[in-house]
Design an enzyme around this catalytic site. Structure first.
Site, PDB file in Angstrom:
ATOM      1  N   SER A  87      15.381 -12.289  -5.034  1.00  0.00           N
ATOM      2  CA  SER A  87      14.102 -12.317  -4.334  1.00  0.00           C
ATOM      3  C   SER A  87      12.910 -12.010  -5.222  1.00  0.00           C
ATOM      4  O   SER A  87      13.038 -11.769  -6.420  1.00  0.00           O
ATOM      5  CB  SER A  87      14.086 -11.346  -3.153  1.00  0.00           C
ATOM      6  OG  SER A  87      14.069 -10.003  -3.612  1.00  0.00           O
ATOM      7  N   TYR A 115      13.057 -16.343  -2.793  1.00  0.00           N
ATOM      8  CA  TYR A 115      12.516 -16.051  -1.468  1.00  0.00           C
ATOM      9  C   TYR A 115      11.706 -14.772  -1.534  1.00  0.00           C
ATOM     10  O   TYR A 115      11.910 -13.925  -2.409  1.00  0.00           O
ATOM     11  CB  TYR A 115      13.630 -15.956  -0.415  1.00  0.00           C
ATOM     12  CG  TYR A 115      14.645 -14.868  -0.670  1.00  0.00           C
ATOM     13  CD1 TYR A 115      14.512 -13.609  -0.092  1.00  0.00           C
ATOM     14  CD2 TYR A 115      15.734 -15.100  -1.493  1.00  0.00           C
ATOM     15  CE1 TYR A 115      15.441 -12.613  -0.331  1.00  0.00           C
ATOM     16  CE2 TYR A 115      16.672 -14.109  -1.737  1.00  0.00           C
ATOM     17  CZ  TYR A 115      16.520 -12.871  -1.153  1.00  0.00           C
ATOM     18  OH  TYR A 115      17.439 -11.878  -1.396  1.00  0.00           O
TER      19      TYR A 115
END
EC number: 4.1.1.11
Length: 126
Positions: A25, A58
């Site tokens: 992430s 993400y």
């Protein structure tokens, strides 16, 4: 038919952390996420202005007003602390939606506070 357009971007943020062993992430200051309209867990494109590398990961929400931009997991090989990055998302729009769509643009200061926001990119001249 749908057209994929720039939904939002955070322009020239500075990487504050590169955490190889953190679960994937990119943590982004919550204030920047909210202003740009990036959802937690949304796919993001990260373009490293400093070294030219590009990658997809993400978003996860970082602490509000912390200035955090933390590139995590394997993506930490793509950015170093201090690198300038552009973080962008894209969306699919119908023709009618595309005709009126304006992206949400957040321009960051070197400390990852907000310099200004806009909804169009200036015309590039020769």
């Amino acid at each position: 038919m749908l057209s994929r357009l720039l939904k939002c971007k955070i322009h020239r943020a500075v990487v504050t952390h590169a955490e190889l062993h953190y679960e994937g992430s990119c943590a982004i200051d919550g204030v920047l996420m909210d202003l740009a309209g990036i959802r937690e867990y949304e796919e993001i494109h990260v373009w490293n202005v400093t070294n030219g590398k590009r990658f997809t990961t993400y978003a996860i929400r970082g602490e509000d007003n912390s200035g955090i931009i933390s590139v995590n997991g394997g993506a930490a090989h793509q950015a170093d602390v201090g690198d300038l990055v552009i973080i962008a998302t894209f969306g699919d729009f119908t023709e009618a939606e595309a005709n009126v769509h304006k992206p949400r643009l957040v321009y960051a200061n070197p400390d990852n506070t907000v310099n200004h926001t806009a909804n169009c990119i200036p015309v590039q001249v020769a």
